[in-house]
Design a protein around this motif. Structure first.
Motif, mmCIF file in Angstrom:
data_model
loop_
_atom_site.group_PDB
_atom_site.id
_atom_site.type_symbol
_atom_site.label_atom_id
_atom_site.label_comp_id
_atom_site.label_asym_id
_atom_site.label_seq_id
_atom_site.Cartn_x
_atom_site.Cartn_y
_atom_site.Cartn_z
ATOM 1 N N THR A 93 0.829 -1.208 0.000
ATOM 2 C CA THR A 93 0.000 0.000 0.000
ATOM 3 C C THR A 93 0.859 1.252 0.000
ATOM 4 O OG1 THR A 93 -1.734 -1.179 1.212
ATOM 5 C CG2 THR A 93 -1.831 1.222 1.210
ATOM 6 N N LEU A 94 1.900 1.255 0.842
ATOM 7 C CA LEU A 94 2.795 2.412 0.904
ATOM 8 C C LEU A 94 3.532 2.604 -0.412
ATOM 9 C CD1 LEU A 94 4.126 4.647 2.579
ATOM 10 C CD2 LEU A 94 5.798 2.956 3.371
ATOM 11 N N SER A 95 4.030 1.520 -0.976
ATOM 12 C CA SER A 95 4.765 1.599 -2.237
ATOM 13 C C SER A 95 3.867 2.113 -3.365
ATOM 14 C CB SER A 95 5.312 0.215 -2.591
ATOM 15 O OG SER A 95 6.041 0.246 -3.802
ATOM 16 N N PHE A 96 2.659 1.575 -3.450
ATOM 17 C CA PHE A 96 1.716 2.034 -4.474
ATOM 18 C C PHE A 96 1.372 3.506 -4.297
ATOM 19 C CE2 PHE A 96 -2.745 3.074 -5.280
ATOM 20 C CZ PHE A 96 -2.803 2.919 -6.661
ATOM 21 N N GLY A 97 1.063 3.893 -3.063
ATOM 22 C CA GLY A 97 0.639 5.264 -2.802
ATOM 23 C C GLY A 97 1.717 6.282 -3.117
ATOM 24 N N VAL A 98 2.940 6.022 -2.688
ATOM 25 C CA VAL A 98 4.029 6.963 -2.939
ATOM 26 C C VAL A 98 4.338 7.039 -4.430
ATOM 27 C CG1 VAL A 98 6.465 7.455 -2.505
ATOM 28 C CG2 VAL A 98 5.022 6.632 -0.643
ATOM 29 N N SER A 99 4.321 5.896 -5.101
ATOM 30 C CA SER A 99 4.585 5.874 -6.541
ATOM 31 C C SER A 99 3.526 6.660 -7.309
ATOM 32 C CB SER A 99 4.629 4.431 -7.043
ATOM 33 O OG SER A 99 4.794 4.381 -8.444
ATOM 34 N N ALA A 100 2.257 6.425 -6.977
ATOM 35 C CA ALA A 100 1.175 7.127 -7.673
ATOM 36 C C ALA A 100 1.222 8.627 -7.394
ATOM 37 C CB ALA A 100 -0.172 6.544 -7.245
ATOM 38 N N ILE A 121 11.719 6.490 -5.631
ATOM 39 C CA ILE A 121 11.301 7.196 -4.417
ATOM 40 C C ILE A 121 10.342 6.323 -3.604
ATOM 41 C CG2 ILE A 121 9.902 9.129 -3.562
ATOM 42 C CD1 ILE A 121 11.134 10.858 -5.732
ATOM 43 N N ALA A 122 9.407 5.675 -4.294
ATOM 44 C CA ALA A 122 8.443 4.810 -3.601
ATOM 45 C C ALA A 122 9.152 3.669 -2.879
ATOM 46 C CB ALA A 122 7.428 4.263 -4.597
ATOM 47 N N LEU A 123 10.112 3.048 -3.535
ATOM 48 C CA LEU A 123 10.814 1.919 -2.930
ATOM 49 C C LEU A 123 11.714 2.370 -1.781
ATOM 50 C CD1 LEU A 123 11.722 -0.095 -6.156
ATOM 51 C CD2 LEU A 123 9.875 -0.537 -4.532
ATOM 52 N N ILE A 124 12.352 3.524 -1.927
ATOM 53 C CA ILE A 124 13.211 4.034 -0.850
ATOM 54 C C ILE A 124 12.376 4.393 0.376
ATOM 55 C CG2 ILE A 124 14.678 5.970 -0.162
ATOM 56 C CD1 ILE A 124 15.858 5.963 -2.959
ATOM 57 N N VAL A 125 11.247 5.058 0.165
ATOM 58 C CA VAL A 125 10.372 5.421 1.286
ATOM 59 C C VAL A 125 9.865 4.166 1.990
ATOM 60 C CG1 VAL A 125 8.140 6.454 1.890
ATOM 61 C CG2 VAL A 125 9.691 7.651 0.333
ATOM 62 N N THR A 126 9.464 3.175 1.206
ATOM 63 C CA THR A 126 8.977 1.925 1.793
ATOM 64 C C THR A 126 10.063 1.242 2.614
ATOM 65 O OG1 THR A 126 7.473 1.629 -0.090
ATOM 66 C CG2 THR A 126 7.901 -0.298 1.300
ATOM 67 N N ALA A 127 11.275 1.201 2.069
ATOM 68 C CA ALA A 127 12.384 0.579 2.800
ATOM 69 C C ALA A 127 12.704 1.356 4.071
ATOM 70 C CB ALA A 127 13.612 0.497 1.903
ATOM 71 N N ALA A 128 12.659 2.694 3.987
ATOM 72 C CA ALA A 128 12.991 3.522 5.149
ATOM 73 C C ALA A 128 11.994 3.347 6.289
ATOM 74 C CB ALA A 128 13.051 4.986 4.729
ATOM 75 N N LEU A 129 10.728 3.114 5.944
ATOM 76 C CA LEU A 129 9.687 3.002 6.969
ATOM 77 C C LEU A 129 9.424 1.550 7.371
ATOM 78 C CD1 LEU A 129 7.121 5.651 5.640
ATOM 79 C CD2 LEU A 129 8.889 5.925 7.386
ATOM 80 N N SER A 130 10.205 0.620 6.834
ATOM 81 C CA SER A 130 9.979 -0.795 7.146
ATOM 82 C C SER A 130 11.238 -1.425 7.734
ATOM 83 C CB SER A 130 9.558 -1.546 5.878
ATOM 84 O OG SER A 130 8.475 -0.924 5.235
ATOM 85 N N HIS A 131 11.996 -0.651 8.474
ATOM 86 C CA HIS A 131 13.304 -1.114 8.947
ATOM 87 C C HIS A 131 13.229 -2.248 9.958
ATOM 88 C CE1 HIS A 131 12.593 1.139 12.679
ATOM 89 N NE2 HIS A 131 12.114 2.088 11.893
ATOM 90 N N SER A 132 12.040 -2.512 10.509
ATOM 91 C CA SER A 132 11.921 -3.597 11.496
ATOM 92 C C SER A 132 11.609 -4.949 10.856
ATOM 93 C CB SER A 132 10.817 -3.265 12.508
ATOM 94 O OG SER A 132 9.556 -3.137 11.860
ATOM 95 N N ALA A 133 11.386 -4.979 9.538
ATOM 96 C CA ALA A 133 11.020 -6.232 8.856
ATOM 97 C C ALA A 133 12.235 -7.148 8.726
ATOM 98 C CB ALA A 133 10.442 -5.924 7.480
ATOM 99 N N ASP A 134 11.958 -8.457 8.626
ATOM 100 C CA ASP A 134 13.031 -9.446 8.545
ATOM 101 C C ASP A 134 13.849 -9.314 7.264
ATOM 102 O OD1 ASP A 134 12.203 -10.468 10.971
ATOM 103 O OD2 ASP A 134 10.903 -11.998 10.063
ATOM 104 N N ASN A 135 13.190 -8.940 6.173
ATOM 105 C CA ASN A 135 13.884 -8.870 4.894
ATOM 106 C C ASN A 135 14.356 -7.461 4.556
ATOM 107 O OD1 ASN A 135 11.331 -7.914 4.684
ATOM 108 N ND2 ASN A 135 10.830 -8.934 2.763
ATOM 109 N N TRP A 136 14.409 -6.601 5.554
ATOM 110 C CA TRP A 136 14.786 -5.208 5.325
ATOM 111 C C TRP A 136 16.202 -5.108 4.765
ATOM 112 C CZ3 TRP A 136 18.428 -1.926 7.809
ATOM 113 C CH2 TRP A 136 18.303 -0.578 7.490
ATOM 114 N N ALA A 137 17.121 -5.898 5.298
ATOM 115 C CA ALA A 137 18.517 -5.826 4.860
ATOM 116 C C ALA A 137 18.645 -6.174 3.381
ATOM 117 C CB ALA A 137 19.384 -6.751 5.705
ATOM 118 N N ILE A 138 17.951 -7.227 2.941
ATOM 119 C CA ILE A 138 18.002 -7.612 1.526
ATOM 120 C C ILE A 138 17.449 -6.490 0.653
ATOM 121 C CG2 ILE A 138 17.180 -9.268 -0.194
ATOM 122 C CD1 ILE A 138 16.991 -11.347 2.013
ATOM 123 N N PHE A 139 16.341 -5.919 1.091
ATOM 124 C CA PHE A 139 15.688 -4.841 0.344
ATOM 125 C C PHE A 139 16.624 -3.645 0.194
ATOM 126 C CE2 PHE A 139 11.470 -2.252 0.116
ATOM 127 C CZ PHE A 139 11.645 -2.121 -1.241
#
Length: 384
Positions: free
Chosen positions: A23-30, A74-92
């Motif tokens: 949802t965050l990725s879609f919203g920021v991209s749009a 920008i959408a992907l960077i924002v999503t990664a920045a706000l999802s730093h607690s996720a398990d796959n954050w490092a890979i992202f």
């Protein structure tokens, strides 16, 4: 709830799809795409550093912003920045960091600070090398016996992986012409890879790919059918980089996945690029010289000549995408179906290659006849 129903619920598979990421990725991209379009509309055409409507390969009539890649990143960077607690954050994060060189060079090209094809390909090579250095993953096998023996030598495997990565990134750039074609190809590829990753138990890869797909959808709602924004070099190269190296990571972590299944996912960009290279070599032209003979361009011109007329480009452009997309989607569907059947995936790849070449050759044979027929019809109409 009855006991038998509770047991049934517990036995059902749970898909923890990252709806918050998507949802965050879609919203920021749009939102970013919309703001870029609004900003571009206020800029005078005369002040632009580049005018793509004059390009040989242009498929649109009016100047159009090529900054769709900026919205995606920008959408992907924002999503990664706000999802730093996720398990796959490092890979992202590592994946996005590796994409920065080709993104910066591509963005410079999109803004009019022209970078030669050689520089863009070099940037894609640097991005691929960064992924290998950060993740320690590359192509391990191809399903071709002789080649697989050579891939046991790491330097060759790394060089081969970089070659494929650069080629596929560039291939996505070549199909960014018709409204929706590159975007829908990227979306379908991300979803196909996400499905294979989920089947292999690689939920981290699946979640990242679904997040990329959501960002592409945010861009697509403005790109198709009206073509208000294009991926540009930054978007095409970055999306090709992200998808290819995610496929490499899936193969690295799930060796039972057929390499030909992965190639089927990228079949259309690869086939179109190889055909362009062969065509230009046969005609004695530089490989990097653009032309108007790509498959999707022939489809659009055929629609204009036979059905719509040359003044209906706004209709012919998205309609040509709709005619082309089934050819794009079919190999990806087969790839998901035969992800672990190496023999079937290899045979499917050969079959699609034959169909692609035969269809293109038929189109090249018919095109001059249609053009002459249309000219004769115009002459008769004018003399009556």
């Amino acid at each position: 709830m009855p006991v038998y129903q509770a047991e049934k619920v517990r036995d059902m598979p749970v898909f923890n799809v990252p709806f918050d990421w998507m949802t965050l990725s879609f919203g920021v991209s749009a939102l970013t795409s919309f703001l870029i379009i609004v900003r571009f509309a206020r800029i005078k055409t005369q002040s632009l550093k580049r005018n793509d409507t004059c390009a040989v390969q242009a498929s649109h009539l009016n100047p159009t912003t090529r900054l769709g890649g900026l919205a995606l990143v920008i959408a992907l960077i924002v999503t990664a920045a706000l999802s730093h607690s996720a398990d796959n954050w490092a890979i992202f994060v590592l994946l996005l960091v590796s994409a920065m060189p080709v993104f910066v060079i591509g963005l410079a090209e999109d803004l009019g600070y022209l970078a030669s094809p050689r520089i863009r390909l070099l940037a894609a090579t640097v991005s691929g090398a960064m992924f290998i250095a950060l993740m320690g993953q590359w192509v391990l096998y191809t399903g071709i016996p002789g080649m697989d023996i050579a891939l046991h030598w790491s330097p060759f495997a790394v060089a081969f992986s970089l070659f494929l990565g650069v080629g596929i990134s560039h291939a996505f750039n070549l199909i960014d012409g018709l409204n929706g074609l590159a975007g829908f190809t990227a979306l379908a590829a991300a979803l196909a890879l996400a499905t294979i990753a989920d089947q292999s138990g690689l939920t981290e890869h699946r979640d990242i790919l679904l997040t990329i797909a959501a960002a592409v959808i945010g861009f697509l709602i403005f790109n198709f059918p009206f073509g208000k924004i294009f991926l540009g070099d930054a978007g095409a190269y970055v999306i090709g980089h992200l998808l290819f190296w995610m496929s490499v990571s899936i193969s690295w972590n799930a060796p039972d996945v057929s390499p030909f299944a992965m190639l089927l996912i990228f079949f259309w960009p690869i086939a179109d690029t190889l055909l362009a290279i062969m065509r230009r070599l046969f005609l004695g032209k530089p490989i990097a010289q653009p032309d108007r003979l790509h498959f999707h361009q022939l489809v659009m011109r055929g629609l204009e000549i036979v059905f719509l007329g040359r003044k209906k480009r706004r209709i012919a452009n998205p309609l040509a995408s709709l005619f082309t997309l089934p050819f794009v989607f079919a190999p990806m569907i087969i790839a998901v179906m035969f992800a672990r059947d190496r023999g079937a995936a290899a045979m499917a790849y050969v079959l699609f290659a034959v169909i692609f070449i035969a269809t293109y050759k038929t189109g090249m044979w018919i095109a001059p006849k249609l053009r002459r027929s249309a000219c004769l019809k115009t002459v008769r109409t004018a003399t009556e």
